[in-house]
Design an enzyme around this catalytic site. Sequence first.
Site, mmCIF file in Angstrom:
data_model
loop_
_atom_site.group_PDB
_atom_site.id
_atom_site.type_symbol
_atom_site.label_atom_id
_atom_site.label_comp_id
_atom_site.label_asym_id
_atom_site.label_seq_id
_atom_site.Cartn_x
_atom_site.Cartn_y
_atom_site.Cartn_z
ATOM 1 N N SER A 1 -21.870 -7.184 6.513
ATOM 2 C CA SER A 1 -21.574 -8.005 5.342
ATOM 3 C C SER A 1 -21.541 -7.220 4.030
ATOM 4 O O SER A 1 -20.976 -7.695 3.052
ATOM 5 C CB SER A 1 -22.601 -9.140 5.226
ATOM 6 O OG SER A 1 -23.919 -8.640 5.209
ATOM 7 N N ASP B 1 -27.732 -13.074 -3.531
ATOM 8 C CA ASP B 1 -28.106 -14.294 -2.815
ATOM 9 C C ASP B 1 -29.384 -14.169 -1.984
ATOM 10 O O ASP B 1 -29.686 -15.046 -1.183
ATOM 11 C CB ASP B 1 -26.955 -14.744 -1.909
ATOM 12 C CG ASP B 1 -26.600 -13.709 -0.844
ATOM 13 O OD1 ASP B 1 -27.319 -12.702 -0.720
ATOM 14 O OD2 ASP B 1 -25.598 -13.903 -0.125
ATOM 15 N N HIS C 1 -27.626 -9.984 -0.108
ATOM 16 C CA HIS C 1 -26.456 -9.239 -0.554
ATOM 17 C C HIS C 1 -26.524 -8.995 -2.065
ATOM 18 O O HIS C 1 -27.302 -9.630 -2.766
ATOM 19 C CB HIS C 1 -25.196 -10.001 -0.155
ATOM 20 C CG HIS C 1 -25.210 -10.410 1.287
ATOM 21 N ND1 HIS C 1 -25.603 -11.674 1.697
ATOM 22 C CD2 HIS C 1 -24.943 -9.714 2.403
ATOM 23 C CE1 HIS C 1 -25.551 -11.738 3.014
ATOM 24 N NE2 HIS C 1 -25.156 -10.570 3.476
#
Length: 365
Positions: free
Chosen positions: A33, A334, A337
């Site tokens: 990610s 978040d 990330h």
Amino acid sequence: MSAASVLTIIIIFSTAAAAKHQPFERIYAFGDSFTDTGNVGPGGGGFFGHVSSPPYGSTYFHRPTNRYSDGRLVIDFVAQSLSLPLLPPYRRRGAKNNGGVNFAVGGATAINHAFFVKNNLTLDNTPVSIQTQLQWFDESLRSQGCDGNTATAACAAAVEDALFWVGEIGVNDYAYTLGSEVSGKTIRRLSIATVTNFLEGLLKRGAKKMVVQGLPPAGCLTLAMYLSPDDDRDELGCIETVNNQARVHNSVYRSKLDGLRARYPKATIVYLDYWSAYRAVVRSPGKYRMKEKFKACCGSGDPPYNFNVFATCGSPGASAAAACPDPSRYVNWDGVHLTEGMYRVLADLFVNGSFSTPRFATLLA
């Protein structure tokens, strides 16, 4: 002829020459990610399943793009710095690969998914590993007329003048064993062996210019601090046990890269020290125009972290209004990330700073 006219001619000539000698025609990116530009799909993964909802993407794209950030990632800044288009995710139907392709997927692991299923590690709900991404890369090569024979013109065209970007991969492997009897040593051994085989697979397919990221200090991420006891802290205030795990992992990983360099002397393999670069920002946030080191910009929950694992960014429990007014001053977006602002800093430290071995500029020679 005036001096101004001469200067104009020089600038035009220099610009044309630079365009003619552009170092890379395309980028092939792999990872999880931290590198994924949209392969994860609308549902996201795990606790962070709302990547298709605002306020993701609000800073640069002004809409969610299935990037786990408010804006661009390191790979986006690198592509733009090389005058290449932002990389389309491989899973996007009809995506053109003229400037490269991104195979990274949020939630991906280094170790094959079957290992997690066999050991009943149910946190891994993303059946994509780095080997899956290698299979996708082969499919991409076939779509370009390359059947695997590196001696053919089609294969040479597909990999020639390409930068192979291998983003960090392995953080999820450790995270998915939380609460299990699988040891960190087992994860380290299997994940590094798998990624080393993956890198050698790229080299055998003709990769000549490669960037490889180490693991970040995951103990500095909001989620890790939210879950860990207060007495497990290092000198920066991060989770000591988690960061030590990443540090040892990177040390072993770098030794494997040295072996690949010896076996493939014609290839240039640049290691990006994610662990040290990230810690440099945490150590001196003001130097990089950062203010919040650990608090999530987007989320919900009590101070000091603004994080709740059951009401993460983009979920109904954490509305768009819950995002901080200036994400560029936050390291964390978040809970896991990073913000576009932090990714911008890291990209600069990697490309122009001293956190790459050898220096990134060697790839441009």
